[in-house]
Structures are given as structure tokens and as C-alpha cells.
Design an enzyme around this catalytic site. Structure first.
Site, short mmCIF file in Angstrom:
data_model
loop_
_atom_site.label_atom_id
_atom_site.label_comp_id
_atom_site.label_asym_id
_atom_site.label_seq_id
_atom_site.Cartn_x
_atom_site.Cartn_y
_atom_site.Cartn_z
N ASP A 94 0.75 -1.37 -0.18
CA ASP A 94 -0.10 0.16 0.13
C ASP A 94 0.82 1.29 -0.06
O ASP A 94 1.89 1.42 0.66
CB ASP A 94 -0.74 -0.21 1.29
CG ASP A 94 -2.09 0.97 1.17
OD1 ASP A 94 -2.56 1.32 0.24
OD2 ASP A 94 -2.49 1.32 2.45
N HIS A 192 -7.82 10.05 4.44
CA HIS A 192 -7.11 8.89 5.28
C HIS A 192 -7.33 9.23 6.77
O HIS A 192 -7.31 10.35 7.15
CB HIS A 192 -5.69 8.78 4.99
CG HIS A 192 -5.15 8.36 3.70
ND1 HIS A 192 -4.27 8.76 3.02
CD2 HIS A 192 -5.62 6.99 3.26
CE1 HIS A 192 -3.97 7.73 2.11
NE2 HIS A 192 -4.91 7.03 2.28
N ILE A 245 -9.37 -0.14 3.85
CA ILE A 245 -9.70 0.11 5.16
C ILE A 245 -8.62 -0.10 6.13
O ILE A 245 -8.16 -1.33 6.24
CB ILE A 245 -10.90 -0.51 5.49
CG1 ILE A 245 -12.12 0.01 4.64
CG2 ILE A 245 -11.38 -0.29 7.06
CD1 ILE A 245 -13.18 -1.19 4.72
O1 G3H Z 1 -4.25 2.92 2.04
C1 G3H Z 1 -4.96 2.72 2.82
C2 G3H Z 1 -6.29 3.58 3.03
O2 G3H Z 1 -6.50 4.43 2.16
C3 G3H Z 1 -6.93 3.58 4.44
O3 G3H Z 1 -7.38 4.52 4.63
O4 G3H Z 1 -7.17 4.77 7.21
O5 G3H Z 1 -8.99 5.91 6.08
O6 G3H Z 1 -9.15 3.59 6.20
P1 G3H Z 1 -8.39 4.64 6.33
ZN ZN Z 2 -4.49 5.07 1.25
#
Ligand code: G3H
Ligand code: ZN
Length: 276
Positions: A94, A192, A245
């Protein structure tokens, strides 16, 4: 060099093709430890859902990329033990920040990587993304990339810009053609982290519809935590195939850990300890 197939993992290609046909999205959960992994796999098996396990920069620093990769390999076996005959599990990098990071993940058994050059000028973003695509595709590894920048709530390690820079649909189309990526992360108003009370996300479904009309690769929604279920459902109805998520499951984990420790201050010294 380890190929993801030898670990029992799959890449995202067939998974997304089925999701597009079936009109649903794949959950992509960030994980940092064994307890989160257990919960993710149990839920995926219970709901008969394919799942994407994501490793962020923070997780690589905190838990070590090699250990996390072995955990993903273990997750395939664990899903089988729980009764899933043919687990469909992707291990995804990621927000990969450099070509070298992506390459090292490809070489160590990841089946999908994200190269995030969204903060770079367009030409530089294209150049680094193209280089990752060329390398990843030799090993049949999928590549995700982003144009536009999703926002930040200020409480997430993944970061983001203070205001959302919404993706421009025409630019998205050009970027996908210029790079040959497999999946595209669009910025349509999420951020995020967990939204503070005074921050309301403004999802631009009109922009999403425009992007869906112009491109043919699966679309990714970052910053999926603490959005209303209706907002997520609306995004999926209009072309989103992958929901990221992270914060939601971190919060659930920490809240339960605090509760358990508060309720059982002497846990280590009682017969309730896990290894008794
Ligand atoms: O790349 C990871 C996400 O986009 C997660 O975002 O912490 O708002 O769920 P979040
Ligand atoms: Zn992200």
C-alpha cells in the site's frame, strides 16, 4: 526471489474481473499484527469474500515486511483450516513510495503493489509508475497507482493533502494509457483516517461516474474508514472495485485491547492468560 503463486496467493486480475461482473467491491485491509490478520481472515471466510491484505509503510517499519509476508502465506493455510477450499488472498503493498520499495516487494512474494507518485508532477508520476509496471508485469504482479490526492483527517500515518485534490477524469484516462496500470486509485473526496466531528467528507459521485465512463480499469477508493455505509455503497454502485480500510480496524483493535486490559488489570497473573 519468491513468486506469490508459490505462497498460495493470487493477483488482482481475476478477482476484479469477477467483482465487476458481480457488481461488488473487494475489501482491502491494512494489517500490522497477528490479531488483525486473524480477524480479517475469519471475516473473509465467514462471508465467503475474497480479500486483499495490505502492508503500509508504517507496517513495514513497525512489524517488518518479511514477517508480514510470512503471515500472509500463513493466512492462506489458516483460511483453508477455517473451511475455505480455495482462498482468494492478495498481498498488496500500500502506498509504495519508490521503485526500489515496489521491486523489493515484487521479489519477495507480493502479488500486487501500489506506486504512489500522486505528489509528483505528472511526467514524473508517469515515469516511475511505468517503470514499476514493466517490472511487476514480468512476474504477473498487479500495479495500482493514483492521480489526484485524497485528503487527510490529520490522524492517519498514510497522510494525504489537507484539502482533497479531486481526480480530473480526462487526466485519469491519459494516465492509465500512459502507464499501463492494472487498477486506478481516484480521489473523489475521502480522506485517510477517522473524520473528526467537524469534518464532513464530500464525496463527488459525479466525478466518479465521469471517471467510470472514461476508463476501463478497476477503480480504488482510499480512505474508506468512518465513511457511512451508504456512501461506500453508492461509490461501489458507480464503479469502485476496491475499498481500502485501515483506521477502522486499528481503532477496533485498540479499543478492545484497552477494554480487556482495564477490565482485567491482573490478566498476566490469572488463569485467563492466553498461554495457560
Ligand atoms: O491506503 C490505505 C487507506 O486508504 C486506508 O485509509 O485509514 O481512512 O481507512 P483509512
Ligand atoms: Zn490510502
Amino acid at each position: 526471489m519468491v513468486n506469490y503463486k508459490d505462497l498460495g496467493l493470487v493477483n488482482t486480475r481475476d478477482m476484479f474481473a469477477k467483482a465487476i461482473k458481480g457488481g461488488y467491491a473487494i475489501p482491502a485491509f491494512n494489517f500490522n499484527n497477528m490479531e488483525q490478520m486473524q480477524a480479517i481472515i475469519k471475516a473473509a471466510v465467514e462471508t465467503k469474500s475474497p480479500v486483499i491484505l495490505q502492508v503500509s509503510k508504517g507496517a513495514r517499519q513497525y512489524a517488518n515486511a518479511t514477517l508480514l509476508r510470512y503471515m500472509a502465506q500463513g493466512a492462506v493455510e489458516y483460511a483453508k483450516e477455517l473451511g475455505c477450499a480455495k482462498p482468494e488472498i492478495v498481498l498488496h503493498l500500500d502506498h509504495g513510495d519508490t521503485f526500489e520499495t515496489c521491486k523489493s516487494c515484487i521479489d519477495s512474494g507480493f502479488s500486487s503493489v501500489m506506486i504512489d507518485g500522486s505528489h509528483l508532477p505528472y511526467e514524473e508520476n508517469v515515469a516511475v509508475t511505468k517503470k514499476v509496471v514493466e517490472t511487476a508485469h514480468i512476474a504477473n504482479v498487479s500495479v495500482e497507482s493514483e492521480l489526484g490526492t485524497i485528503g487527510t483527517t490529520g490522524n492517519s500515518i498514510e497522510g494525504g493533502t489537507e484539502g482533497v485534490i479531486y481526480t480530473v477524469p480526462e487526466e485519469a484516462k491519459q494516465f492509465i494509457e500512459d502507464t499501463g496500470i492494472d487498477t486506478f486509485a481516484c480521489a473523489i473526496g475521502t480522506a485517510h483516517g477517522i473524520y473528526p466531528k467537524d469534518m464532513k467528507p464530500k464525496l463527488r459521485i459525479d466525478i466518479l461516474k465521469d471517471i467510470t465512463d472514461q476508463v476501463s480499469v478497476p477503480l480504488v477508493l482510499h480512505g474508506g474508514s468512518s465513511n457511512k455505509d451508504e456512501e461506500i455503497a453508492e461509490a461501489v454502485k458507480n464503479g469502485i472495485c476496491k475499498i481500502n480500510i485501515s483506521s477502522d480496524i486499528k481503532v477496533a483493535f485498540y479499543e478492545q485491547a484497552r477494554k480487556t486490559l482495564n477490565e482485567n488489570p491482573c490478566l498476566l497473573y490469572t488463569s485467563d492468560a492466553a498461554d495457560d
